[in-house]
Enzyme design. Sequence first.
Site, mmCIF file in Angstrom:
data_model
loop_
_atom_site.group_PDB
_atom_site.id
_atom_site.type_symbol
_atom_site.label_atom_id
_atom_site.label_comp_id
_atom_site.label_asym_id
_atom_site.label_seq_id
_atom_site.Cartn_x
_atom_site.Cartn_y
_atom_site.Cartn_z
ATOM 1 N N ASP A 16 0.818 -1.225 0.000
ATOM 2 C CA ASP A 16 0.000 0.000 0.000
ATOM 3 C C ASP A 16 0.847 1.267 0.000
ATOM 4 O O ASP A 16 0.414 2.303 0.500
ATOM 5 C CB ASP A 16 -0.951 0.037 1.210
ATOM 6 C CG ASP A 16 -1.788 -1.208 1.294
ATOM 7 O OD1 ASP A 16 -2.261 -1.656 0.245
ATOM 8 O OD2 ASP A 16 -1.964 -1.740 2.408
ATOM 9 N N LYS A 19 2.532 2.099 -5.145
ATOM 10 C CA LYS A 19 3.300 1.641 -6.317
ATOM 11 C C LYS A 19 2.563 1.910 -7.614
ATOM 12 O O LYS A 19 3.167 2.291 -8.608
ATOM 13 C CB LYS A 19 3.552 0.129 -6.214
ATOM 14 C CG LYS A 19 4.507 -0.256 -5.133
ATOM 15 C CD LYS A 19 4.620 -1.763 -5.036
ATOM 16 C CE LYS A 19 3.430 -2.435 -4.421
ATOM 17 N NZ LYS A 19 3.279 -2.303 -2.986
ATOM 18 N N ALA A 42 -3.587 -7.758 -4.162
ATOM 19 C CA ALA A 42 -3.084 -6.391 -4.359
ATOM 20 C C ALA A 42 -4.205 -5.488 -4.863
ATOM 21 O O ALA A 42 -5.171 -5.953 -5.457
ATOM 22 C CB ALA A 42 -1.951 -6.410 -5.379
ATOM 23 N N GLY A 43 -4.063 -4.219 -4.612
ATOM 24 C CA GLY A 43 -5.009 -3.236 -5.142
ATOM 25 C C GLY A 43 -4.230 -1.970 -5.429
ATOM 26 O O GLY A 43 -3.917 -1.215 -4.524
ATOM 27 N N HIS A 44 -3.855 -1.779 -6.693
ATOM 28 C CA HIS A 44 -3.035 -0.617 -7.042
ATOM 29 C C HIS A 44 -3.934 0.480 -7.594
ATOM 30 O O HIS A 44 -4.518 0.342 -8.665
ATOM 31 C CB HIS A 44 -1.971 -1.005 -8.069
ATOM 32 C CG HIS A 44 -0.949 -1.951 -7.497
ATOM 33 N ND1 HIS A 44 0.039 -2.536 -8.228
ATOM 34 C CD2 HIS A 44 -0.765 -2.389 -6.229
ATOM 35 C CE1 HIS A 44 0.785 -3.307 -7.434
ATOM 36 N NE2 HIS A 44 0.307 -3.226 -6.230
ATOM 37 N N THR A 45 -4.060 1.550 -6.826
ATOM 38 C CA THR A 45 -4.971 2.626 -7.221
ATOM 39 C C THR A 45 -4.246 3.622 -8.111
ATOM 40 O O THR A 45 -3.173 4.103 -7.768
ATOM 41 C CB THR A 45 -5.487 3.344 -5.957
ATOM 42 O OG1 THR A 45 -6.016 2.340 -5.091
ATOM 43 C CG2 THR A 45 -6.581 4.345 -6.294
ATOM 44 N N ARG A 146 3.394 -29.050 -5.579
ATOM 45 C CA ARG A 146 3.443 -29.591 -6.943
ATOM 46 C C ARG A 146 2.145 -30.243 -7.394
ATOM 47 O O ARG A 146 2.124 -31.226 -8.123
ATOM 48 C CB ARG A 146 4.616 -30.585 -7.071
ATOM 49 C CG ARG A 146 5.935 -29.890 -6.857
ATOM 50 C CD ARG A 146 7.002 -30.770 -6.338
ATOM 51 N NE ARG A 146 6.698 -31.261 -5.015
ATOM 52 C CZ ARG A 146 7.526 -31.984 -4.284
ATOM 53 N NH1 ARG A 146 8.703 -32.306 -4.762
ATOM 54 N NH2 ARG A 146 7.188 -32.411 -3.099
ATOM 55 N N GLN A 225 2.418 -6.015 -2.771
ATOM 56 C CA GLN A 225 2.656 -6.091 -1.325
ATOM 57 C C GLN A 225 3.977 -5.383 -0.977
ATOM 58 O O GLN A 225 4.350 -4.453 -1.664
ATOM 59 C CB GLN A 225 2.636 -7.547 -0.828
ATOM 60 C CG GLN A 225 1.253 -8.195 -0.863
ATOM 61 C CD GLN A 225 0.831 -8.698 -2.222
ATOM 62 O OE1 GLN A 225 1.598 -9.355 -2.886
ATOM 63 N NE2 GLN A 225 -0.376 -8.393 -2.635
ATOM 64 N N SER A 333 3.632 12.402 1.273
ATOM 65 C CA SER A 333 4.253 13.339 2.212
ATOM 66 C C SER A 333 3.232 14.357 2.707
ATOM 67 O O SER A 333 3.267 14.780 3.876
ATOM 68 C CB SER A 333 5.385 14.089 1.519
ATOM 69 O OG SER A 333 6.141 13.226 0.732
ATOM 70 N N ASP A 334 2.313 14.754 1.834
ATOM 71 C CA ASP A 334 1.312 15.776 2.171
ATOM 72 C C ASP A 334 0.411 15.364 3.329
ATOM 73 O O ASP A 334 -0.173 16.230 3.986
ATOM 74 C CB ASP A 334 0.451 16.074 0.936
ATOM 75 C CG ASP A 334 -0.191 14.808 0.376
ATOM 76 O OD1 ASP A 334 0.573 13.906 -0.025
ATOM 77 O OD2 ASP A 334 -1.428 14.703 0.365
ATOM 78 N N SER A 411 6.257 12.257 -3.480
ATOM 79 C CA SER A 411 4.881 12.450 -3.935
ATOM 80 C C SER A 411 4.129 13.314 -2.924
ATOM 81 O O SER A 411 4.251 13.123 -1.718
ATOM 82 C CB SER A 411 4.208 11.090 -4.098
ATOM 83 O OG SER A 411 2.847 11.261 -4.329
ATOM 84 N N GLY A 413 0.647 14.170 -3.380
ATOM 85 C CA GLY A 413 -0.794 14.098 -3.612
ATOM 86 C C GLY A 413 -1.108 12.941 -4.534
ATOM 87 O O GLY A 413 -0.191 12.349 -5.127
HETATM 88 P P1 IMP Z 1 -2.890 -12.729 1.766
HETATM 89 O O1 IMP Z 1 -1.878 -12.185 0.820
HETATM 90 O O2 IMP Z 1 -4.311 -12.483 1.322
HETATM 91 O O3 IMP Z 1 -2.637 -14.162 2.104
HETATM 92 O O4 IMP Z 1 -2.754 -11.929 3.145
HETATM 93 C C1 IMP Z 1 -1.621 -12.067 3.984
HETATM 94 C C2 IMP Z 1 -1.297 -10.743 4.672
HETATM 95 O O5 IMP Z 1 -0.833 -9.823 3.702
HETATM 96 C C3 IMP Z 1 -2.484 -10.054 5.344
HETATM 97 O O6 IMP Z 1 -2.025 -9.380 6.497
HETATM 98 C C4 IMP Z 1 -2.947 -9.050 4.316
HETATM 99 O O7 IMP Z 1 -3.631 -7.962 4.886
HETATM 100 C C5 IMP Z 1 -1.627 -8.637 3.723
HETATM 101 N N1 IMP Z 1 -1.726 -8.172 2.325
HETATM 102 C C6 IMP Z 1 -1.879 -8.916 1.224
HETATM 103 N N2 IMP Z 1 -1.895 -8.158 0.127
HETATM 104 C C7 IMP Z 1 -1.716 -6.893 0.536
HETATM 105 C C8 IMP Z 1 -1.603 -5.643 -0.161
HETATM 106 O O8 IMP Z 1 -1.649 -5.534 -1.382
HETATM 107 N N3 IMP Z 1 -1.412 -4.559 0.630
HETATM 108 C C9 IMP Z 1 -1.307 -4.638 1.978
HETATM 109 N N4 IMP Z 1 -1.409 -5.763 2.660
HETATM 110 C C10 IMP Z 1 -1.606 -6.900 1.938
#
Ligand code: IMP
Length: 422
Positions: A16, A19, A42-45, A146, A225, A333-334, A411, A413
Amino acid sequence: MAKGKVDALLGIVFGDEGKGKVVDVFTPRYDVVARFAGGPNAGHTIIFEGKKFVLRSIPSGIFDEGKLNIIGNGCVIAPDLFMAEAKELEDAGYDLKSRLHISRRAHLILPTHRVLDRAYEAAKGKNKVGTTGKGIGPTYSDKASRIGLRVGDIEENFLQKYQALKARHEQILSDLHFTDYDITEEEEKWMEGIRYMSQFPLRDTEFEINQALAEGKNVLAEGAQGTMLDIDHGTYPFVSSSSTCTGGVCTGLGVAPNSIGEIFGIFKAYSTRVGSGPFPVELFDETGEKIRDIGHEYGAVTGRNRRCGWVDIVGLKYAIMVNGVTQLIMMKSDVLDTFETIKACVAYEKDGVRTTEMPYDTEGWQAVYEELPGWQTDLTQMTSPDQFPKAFQDYIDYLEKALERPITIVSVGPDRAQTIER
Ligand code: IMP
């Protein structure tokens, strides 16, 4: 950025770090953008021109025509979620099939992997990892055992292989007495996702990447991550299940260590963590809440509150060491604009013992802080480092000295435009 090299952009804290935004700014400089680890956890905004996109499995270079985007062999992919994510981009007018290749060696997340994720978490009681519930751990476990299914498996006798693995999962779930689940609808969508995904170029992407490097093109490896969630170097067992560090770039894309160029380590001007596990800099008071509110620190995947704290120099130094970071990028930073004082964790302490090296087990350690004056100035409109107030410049200098690496991008903002190079 040298030609014929793979540069890595890595989160060096708990993910978070932002990236997605940086890789989007970087993309024009690269020919190929590749994801090498993780999956829809992951969630890249990315925000630009007033539009907001959250990418989960798709590399952030997808918005640029003419770039090749790759989901590498080190990734895990959920066809149903991939379809939803990809269709949203297609609806917004982006032609994905011409610019996104998927490794045949990437592993598939089955609906039953997600059920197993829930079952394992439930069985852990109060030692839950707090996973995203996307089936990440069980999928990587099957890979290591495997028995996993790979994207390339779609091409032959797929249904048979799918049913065999699903039956295996059902047996485990029954042994765990975790039987209260119904994946009928999910499975239908998942199969639709498989058909949709097969319309994309499914390739031996390690050849494509190495070919691109041989032609002098440059590749950006987009991390997911962060170092502290790495299966080897993170705060085990409260980690994700993939290799999020520089080593993971090599194994997750099929490139040799000597093809790695710059290693950008990205962090925020403060720290956050989602899910369980040790977090010595965590603030439980109103300062922590204030950081969360101003920084909108809520999970992009699960919507959970992120735990917030001051910047952690012990953790950052460790991450710089294990990744070989060459340049640092400081985000958000903001968010600290209105704070009278800023703190930085310079050591951990437990039972009278003080350390500046990341301990094997971070549980129970207290943060030792140094305090710095805040800048109390709005940074968001600034476009060049000469506009930085002195206290902010001092914070940058302080971190550069402590971390022994240059902070080359700051960065201020969420917008693409609010990214200042130094
Ligand atoms: P998992 O990857 O779903 O197995 O989660 C394992 C740990 O990684 C948990 O604490 C999640 O909150 C954390 N985690 C997984 N993906 C992210 C991410 O993209 N950002 C922040 N934390 C993450």
